[in-house]
Enzyme design. Structure first.
Site, PDB file in Angstrom:
ATOM      1  N   ILE A 126      12.896  35.400  34.934  1.00 31.13           N
ATOM      2  CA  ILE A 126      12.884  34.389  35.979  1.00 31.13           C
ATOM      3  C   ILE A 126      13.742  34.915  37.125  1.00 31.13           C
ATOM      4  O   ILE A 126      14.916  35.234  36.927  1.00 31.13           O
ATOM      5  CB  ILE A 126      13.394  33.017  35.470  1.00 31.13           C
ATOM      6  CG1 ILE A 126      13.465  31.989  36.599  1.00 31.13           C
ATOM      7  CG2 ILE A 126      14.716  33.143  34.745  1.00 31.13           C
ATOM      8  CD1 ILE A 126      12.153  31.425  37.016  1.00 31.13           C
ATOM      9  N   THR A 129      18.172  34.168  41.295  1.00 34.08           N
ATOM     10  CA  THR A 129      19.392  34.584  41.980  1.00 34.08           C
ATOM     11  C   THR A 129      19.133  35.704  42.978  1.00 34.08           C
ATOM     12  O   THR A 129      18.395  36.652  42.704  1.00 34.08           O
ATOM     13  CB  THR A 129      20.438  35.045  40.949  1.00 34.08           C
ATOM     14  OG1 THR A 129      20.651  34.004  40.002  1.00 34.08           O
ATOM     15  CG2 THR A 129      21.751  35.380  41.630  1.00 34.08           C
ATOM     16  N   PRO A 131      21.217  38.158  46.277  1.00 31.18           N
ATOM     17  CA  PRO A 131      22.548  38.600  46.701  1.00 31.18           C
ATOM     18  C   PRO A 131      23.332  37.524  47.448  1.00 31.18           C
ATOM     19  O   PRO A 131      24.556  37.456  47.356  1.00 31.18           O
ATOM     20  CB  PRO A 131      22.242  39.806  47.607  1.00 31.18           C
ATOM     21  CG  PRO A 131      20.960  40.350  47.057  1.00 31.18           C
ATOM     22  CD  PRO A 131      20.177  39.141  46.617  1.00 31.18           C
ATOM     23  N   PHE A 159      20.760  40.266  39.406  1.00 36.65           N
ATOM     24  CA  PHE A 159      21.245  39.701  38.143  1.00 36.65           C
ATOM     25  C   PHE A 159      20.089  39.145  37.313  1.00 36.65           C
ATOM     26  O   PHE A 159      20.220  38.094  36.668  1.00 36.65           O
ATOM     27  CB  PHE A 159      22.285  38.602  38.367  1.00 36.65           C
ATOM     28  CG  PHE A 159      23.428  38.978  39.266  1.00 36.65           C
ATOM     29  CD1 PHE A 159      23.954  40.267  39.240  1.00 36.65           C
ATOM     30  CD2 PHE A 159      23.991  38.056  40.135  1.00 36.65           C
ATOM     31  CE1 PHE A 159      25.022  40.621  40.071  1.00 36.65           C
ATOM     32  CE2 PHE A 159      25.051  38.389  40.955  1.00 36.65           C
ATOM     33  CZ  PHE A 159      25.564  39.682  40.924  1.00 36.65           C
ATOM     34  N   ILE A 160      18.944  39.822  37.286  1.00 36.90           N
ATOM     35  CA  ILE A 160      17.762  39.289  36.620  1.00 36.90           C
ATOM     36  C   ILE A 160      17.706  39.757  35.170  1.00 36.90           C
ATOM     37  O   ILE A 160      17.488  40.950  34.891  1.00 36.90           O
ATOM     38  CB  ILE A 160      16.468  39.678  37.363  1.00 36.90           C
ATOM     39  CG1 ILE A 160      16.574  39.280  38.843  1.00 36.90           C
ATOM     40  CG2 ILE A 160      15.266  39.039  36.695  1.00 36.90           C
ATOM     41  CD1 ILE A 160      16.885  37.823  39.087  1.00 36.90           C
ATOM     42  N   GLU A 245      17.289  24.971  29.419  1.00 32.50           N
ATOM     43  CA  GLU A 245      17.960  26.235  29.731  1.00 32.50           C
ATOM     44  C   GLU A 245      19.452  26.143  29.434  1.00 32.50           C
ATOM     45  O   GLU A 245      20.037  27.031  28.805  1.00 32.50           O
ATOM     46  CB  GLU A 245      17.744  26.598  31.198  1.00 32.50           C
ATOM     47  CG  GLU A 245      18.505  27.856  31.625  1.00 32.50           C
ATOM     48  CD  GLU A 245      18.357  28.171  33.108  1.00 32.50           C
ATOM     49  OE1 GLU A 245      19.114  29.023  33.599  1.00 32.50           O
ATOM     50  OE2 GLU A 245      17.486  27.558  33.772  1.00 32.50           O
ATOM     51  N   GLN A 282      52.516  30.599   9.288  1.00 34.53           N
ATOM     52  CA  GLN A 282      52.182  29.286   9.831  1.00 34.53           C
ATOM     53  C   GLN A 282      51.549  29.374  11.209  1.00 34.53           C
ATOM     54  O   GLN A 282      50.590  28.647  11.513  1.00 34.53           O
ATOM     55  CB  GLN A 282      53.433  28.411   9.897  1.00 34.53           C
ATOM     56  CG  GLN A 282      53.125  26.964  10.279  1.00 34.53           C
ATOM     57  CD  GLN A 282      54.367  26.112  10.345  1.00 34.53           C
ATOM     58  OE1 GLN A 282      55.185  26.284  11.254  1.00 34.53           O
ATOM     59  NE2 GLN A 282      54.527  25.213   9.385  1.00 34.53           N
ATOM     60  N   GLY A 343      45.563  44.811  17.120  1.00 36.42           N
ATOM     61  CA  GLY A 343      45.010  46.009  17.750  1.00 36.42           C
ATOM     62  C   GLY A 343      43.546  46.227  17.430  1.00 36.42           C
ATOM     63  O   GLY A 343      42.784  46.746  18.261  1.00 36.42           O
ATOM     64  N   GLY A 367      24.247  28.323  36.046  1.00 37.08           N
ATOM     65  CA  GLY A 367      25.065  27.413  36.837  1.00 37.08           C
ATOM     66  C   GLY A 367      26.503  27.552  36.369  1.00 37.08           C
ATOM     67  O   GLY A 367      26.804  27.357  35.183  1.00 37.08           O
TER      68      GLY A 367
END
Length: 384
Positions: A126, A129, A131, A159-160, A245, A282, A343, A367
């Site tokens: 889809i 989005t 730039p 960003f697809i 979504e 604890q 670590g 979103g």
């Protein structure tokens, strides 16, 4: 995590998903991370096991099962081994792209595109989005102009998700700059269409194996038969599909948090310090107790939302709450999980380290959580 959400059919389906993950996913996880791409073959394998396209009606090759609990069952097994990148790709297909095709496509379009979503032969994306336009979709500048029986699309997206592998892309384009929210329309662009090209595969902080790309549309011509829905209804269609979504993002957050808690409990009970298990300290036992409480409380609300989605009563506001709450909770759990691993939690060979990187974007996409807060806040003030 105990939940009364599932019935026996869902548990059986979960076993199928678990076997698929054991056979097709676990042996390939490290290689996918290194090559920064999930093998296309795994999509076909998932299709053969019935893990894709459950909503697709029988006349188009699917089982026609519109019960989100099956998606939750499969997702639980996928994220349990740290395969967040694969889950993200599958979710884009089943929880986003497929929704638009099922709800808006003509019979001819459904017959053409839906069967591949069941077999895994068709991967969708889809393209919303840009730039200069993220959460504010009204800022979209990609345009589509009518030219006879065709539309000419110009613009770019970024960003697809599934951008590299996608066979078809649902593109949001502006068709009337003067029409405000009624000035956007959805189109389907197929791979190989002249003028459509993929840019670089983006180098992300997390979800390394999930292909995310820039897409460019330079005079791309598509016939009017590849318009999805009526002209000018694009934003309204996007809004209508947001509950599923966003619940899909909450699903990933919830099930991943449950997996991280399990990994953390295993570590603190097996790892010794000062002559006794970490869990005997604890400060450690109280931390995991708090995490367990957060995960269980979140699960109760998530389960409620799943039932409401199945009943067709889940509101956009409640879906925003679920997305906001579950992703914030996920971040708290994974941050504490890394800390309690010491670590080892900072070593890439440990699933909790990869989960730490993969989790950060959850509060941004679909979103941002700031937007989710605004949605909830506006609903509250309207109620007054």
């Amino acid at each position: 995590m105990e939940s009364d959400l599932f019935e026996q059919d869902h548990e059986d389906y979960r076993e199928v998903a678990r076997e698929f993950v054991r056979r097709e996913v676990e042996p390939n996880l490290e290689r996918w991370e290194e090559q920064r791409l999930v093998d296309r073959d795994v999509w076909a394998a998932a299709g053969k096991q019935g893990l894709l396209g459950l909503q697709v009606p029988e006349e188009y090759g699917g089982p026609g099962v519109d019960d989100f609990r099956f998606r939750v069952a499969a997702c639980t097994e996928i994220v349990a081994v740290g395969a967040a990148s694969l889950q993200s790709g599958f979710a884009t297909n089943d929880d986003i792209v497929l929704g638009y095709l099922l709800g808006m496509a003509t019979e001819e379009q459904k017959a053409r595109w839906l069967p591949g979503f069941v077999t895994g032969e068709t991967i969708g994306a889809i393209a919303m989005t840009e730039p200069g336009a993220g959460s504010d979709l009204r800022g979209i500048r990609t345009s589509a102009r009518r030219d006879g029986d065709e539309w000419v699309i110009d613009g770019s997206k970024t960003f697809i998700t599934n951008g590299i592998l996608a066979d078809l892309v649902v593109v949001v384009a502006q068709t009337d700059p003067e029409a405000g929210s009624r000035g956007f329309t959805l189109f389907v662009v197929e791979t190989g269409t002249e003028g459509f090209r993929r840019g670089r595969k983006l180098d992300k902080v997390g979800l390394a194996a999930q292909d995310t790309a820039e897409l460019f549309f330079d005079g791309v011509r598509v016939p009017d038969t590849q318009r999805l829905g009526e002209v000018g209804t694009g934003l309204q269609s996007l809004m209508a599909n947001l509950p599923r979504e966003r619940l899909g993002i909450a699903m990933s957050a919830q099930t991943t948090a449950e997996a991280i808690l399990e990994w953390t409990l295993e570590h603190v009970t097996a790892r010794e310090a000062f002559g006794k298990p970490l869990s005997a300290l604890q400060t450690v036992s109280h931390t995991v107790a708090e995490l367990r409480m957060k995960v269980e409380v979140s699960r109760a609300y998530f389960d409620r939302c799943v039932r409401e989605l199945n009943a067709g009563t889940l509101t956009a506001v409640d879906a925003a709450k679920a997305k906001w709450w579950a992703t914030e909770m996920q971040w708290q759990v994974v941050d504490a999980g890394v800390q309690l691993h010491g670590g080892y939690g900072y070593m890439n060979e440990y699933a909790v380290a990869r989960a730490f990187r993969d989790a950060r974007v959850q509060r941004i996409y679909g979103g941002s959580n700031e937007v989710m807060k605004e949605i909830v806040a506006r609903d509250l003030t309207r109620a007054r």
